[in-house]
Design an enzyme around this catalytic site. Structure first.
Site, short mmCIF file in Angstrom:
data_model
loop_
_atom_site.label_atom_id
_atom_site.label_comp_id
_atom_site.label_asym_id
_atom_site.label_seq_id
_atom_site.Cartn_x
_atom_site.Cartn_y
_atom_site.Cartn_z
N SER A 41 0.76 -0.97 -0.22
CA SER A 41 -0.13 -0.28 0.03
C SER A 41 0.69 1.02 -0.14
O SER A 41 1.03 2.26 -0.78
CB SER A 41 -1.09 -0.04 1.16
OG SER A 41 -2.05 -1.27 1.50
N GLU A 63 9.44 -4.39 -5.97
CA GLU A 63 8.99 -5.22 -5.05
C GLU A 63 8.95 -7.26 -6.67
O GLU A 63 8.70 -6.94 -7.43
CB GLU A 63 7.38 -4.94 -5.71
CG GLU A 63 6.34 -6.01 -5.23
CD GLU A 63 6.16 -5.46 -4.06
OE1 GLU A 63 6.03 -7.47 -3.79
OE2 GLU A 63 6.17 -5.53 -2.28
N GLN A 71 -5.46 -6.37 1.55
CA GLN A 71 -5.13 -7.08 3.14
C GLN A 71 -6.24 -6.68 3.86
O GLN A 71 -6.70 -7.59 4.49
CB GLN A 71 -3.80 -6.84 4.02
CG GLN A 71 -3.26 -7.58 2.90
CD GLN A 71 -1.79 -8.01 3.69
OE1 GLN A 71 -1.37 -7.59 4.78
NE2 GLN A 71 -0.80 -7.69 2.67
N VAL A 106 14.72 -7.16 -1.92
CA VAL A 106 15.84 -6.38 -1.50
C VAL A 106 16.54 -6.75 -0.45
O VAL A 106 15.83 -7.97 0.12
CB VAL A 106 15.20 -5.16 -0.43
CG1 VAL A 106 16.49 -4.06 0.07
CG2 VAL A 106 14.03 -3.82 -1.49
N CYS A 189 -2.90 -4.17 11.73
CA CYS A 189 -4.49 -4.10 11.89
C CYS A 189 -4.72 -4.21 13.09
O CYS A 189 -5.50 -5.61 13.35
CB CYS A 189 -5.42 -4.91 10.92
SG CYS A 189 -7.29 -4.15 11.22
N ASP A 324 3.67 -0.36 7.83
CA ASP A 324 3.95 -1.03 9.02
C ASP A 324 5.33 -1.05 9.10
O ASP A 324 5.62 -1.41 10.19
CB ASP A 324 3.38 -2.93 8.09
CG ASP A 324 2.11 -1.80 8.54
OD1 ASP A 324 1.21 -1.33 8.29
OD2 ASP A 324 1.47 -3.64 7.46
N LYS A 332 -0.82 0.05 12.66
CA LYS A 332 -0.13 -0.47 11.91
C LYS A 332 -1.39 -0.77 10.68
O LYS A 332 -2.31 -1.89 10.93
CB LYS A 332 0.39 -1.40 11.11
CG LYS A 332 1.94 -0.85 12.25
CD LYS A 332 2.96 -2.17 12.09
CE LYS A 332 3.82 -1.73 13.47
NZ LYS A 332 5.27 -0.62 13.24
N CYS A 367 -9.19 2.13 12.31
CA CYS A 367 -9.54 0.54 13.18
C CYS A 367 -11.55 0.43 12.67
O CYS A 367 -11.47 0.72 13.58
CB CYS A 367 -9.22 -0.03 14.07
SG CYS A 367 -9.06 -2.02 13.95
#
Length: 438
Positions: A41, A63, A71, A106, A189, A324, A332, A367
């Site tokens: 995200s 990526e 998610q 990475v 979350c 995150d 997060k 949330c």
């Protein structure tokens, strides 16, 4: 289930402006003005924003994954209200057009030389670095996992490999204990581990099985939810629906062949209790990205060390972070990423002009606490744990409108707004309200 092997290591203060290390790019194979690490995200969102700020040809996103997942919807997938297919799209379809997509993982970040190396041997140098590597799931820190997922009656909404197993376990429930866990680590979350409990309770009532079920939530935390206003409302729901809450209980072992889960009492280390289960939902321990943890960018624990107001690194002024992977002292969530993206965009645009950042991130996060198949308590709060609500109503009450926003409106805005860098700001729900009032 060969895919379960992957679950062992799953991965989406001071302000300073100084001369940056860019000399190394002469010997590197690739060089970019703006390098983004991570295509979740935060990474895709910042890639889109940086494209507009410095031009697509000057931006690269590293990526390895071919699929990008929304998610937050996995809570509803685990309860049968959405499909897992609806949560994912090819990474190629969300990558900002014209931006270089480096399809590698990475391996190492060297902020002293301004370089990043990938697992295929590529070295990339940068002028500015945005780190959006997310966090890692550690199912393997629970004895008996992840291999325990090969057995029925156990699932986890935190992985695309196991979220459908949650729904299968719920559908096949007959009688006994339905156990839901919250680990003794930071998690993404923090409401999700109990959302699936409320949805499971609702499903068991709908199917006439609730009287034969004990719905149990074992959490490592000393509270049901970290913000008192919303926790008070959740406790009322818990009592009304006869849900069993056990605080300071941490899952340490799963004996899937026996359908047993072992928990340690964190207030009495070494004291354990075994729960038999007919259904078990596991929220895994989580931790910082191993790449960040092994680099000079990490704080003492391993999270990306940022100024919590500007999202600039505390030591390296040409390094920034989002989401995150950071040590920002807020929950997060995807909503936090949306809020952070606007602040970070402003910070970087100022630094590119050799000016000091002038916007501060207040820790906004939200949330949507799903409490049934048609109700949500919308928790929104800041760094201080104070409610930072959007709507002129009491958001601690269960509401159908908030469920619709969670299940239908937010996914649309995610794919067509956030990932394109078209919205963010003080908070996604405030943006919705603003659009609705136009």
């Amino acid at each position: 289930m060969a895919a379960l092997h992957h679950l062992r290591h799953c991965h989406p203060r001071s302000i300073a402006v100084s001369h940056f290390h860019t000399s190394s790019h002469a010997s590197a194979k690739q060089h970019y003005k703006m390098l983004v690490l991570g295509g979740g995200s935060g990474g895709i969102t910042m890639g889109a924003r940086m494209k507009r700020l410095v031009g697509a040809e000057n931006v690269a996103v590293v990526e390895p994954s071919e699929m990008h997942y929304y998610q937050p919807i996995w809570t509803l997938v685990g309860a049968g209200a959405k499909t897992v297919a609806s949560s994912g799209r090819p990474t190629a379809s969300v990558m900002p057009s014209g931006v270089k997509w480096v399809k590698s993982k990475v391996q190492e970040i060297n902020p002293e030389t301004g370089t990043v190396s990938t697992d295929d041997g590529t070295e990339i140098s940068y002028e500015y670095l945005i780190v959006a590597l997310g966090l890692e799931l550690h199912y393997d820190k629970i004895k008996g996992l992840p291999e325990g997922f090969e057995h029925p009656k156990i699932g986890s909404n935190y992985s695309v490999q196991t979220v459908e197993k949650t729904w299968k376990a719920l559908q096949n429930f007959k009688e006994g204990n339905a156990v839901f866990t919250f680990p003794n680590t930071p998690v993404k979350c923090a409401g999700a581990p109990q959302k699936i409990m409320y949805l499971s309770d609702a499903f068991l009532r709908k199917t006439g099985k609730r009287q034969k079920a004990n719905v149990i939530y074992n959490t490592s935390l000393p509270v049901l939810f970290g913000i008192k206003k919303y926790a008070d409302s959740l406790w009322e729901i818990v009592k009304k629906r006869d849900l069993q809450i056990n605080l300071r209980q941490n899952l340490i072992e799963v004996r899937a062949d026996k359908q047993e889960a072992v928990f340690e009492n964190l207030d009495k280390p070494g004291e354990t209790k075994v729960f038999e289960y007919e259904m078990l939902h596991v929220t895994p321990p989580m931790g910082p990205s191993s790449v960040i943890k092994g680099s000079p960018l990490a704080d003492q624990v391993g999270w990306l060390d940022l100024n919590k107001e500007t999202l600039q690194h505390t030591k390296y002024p040409n390094v920034f972070g989002i989401g995150d992977c950071t040590n920002l002292p807020t929950a997060k969530t995807g909503a936090a990423v949306a809020a952070q993206s606007a602040i970070l965009n402003r910070t970087i645009s100022k630094i590119l002009k050799n000016e000091k950042p002038d916007k501060k991130y207040d820790g906004y996060t939200s949330c949507p606490l799903v409490t049934s198949y048609n109700t949500v308590i919308l928790a929104e709060f800041d760094y201080n744990g104070q409610p930072l609500e959007t709507f002129p109503i009491n958001q601690a009450k269960e509401r159908r409108l908030m469920y619709h926003m969670k299940a239908d409106v937010m996914p649309h805005l995610y794919w067509h707004g956030l990932l394109r860098g078209l919205w963010g700001g003080p908070g996604p729900y405030r943006k919705i309200m603003h659009l609705g009032m136009k």
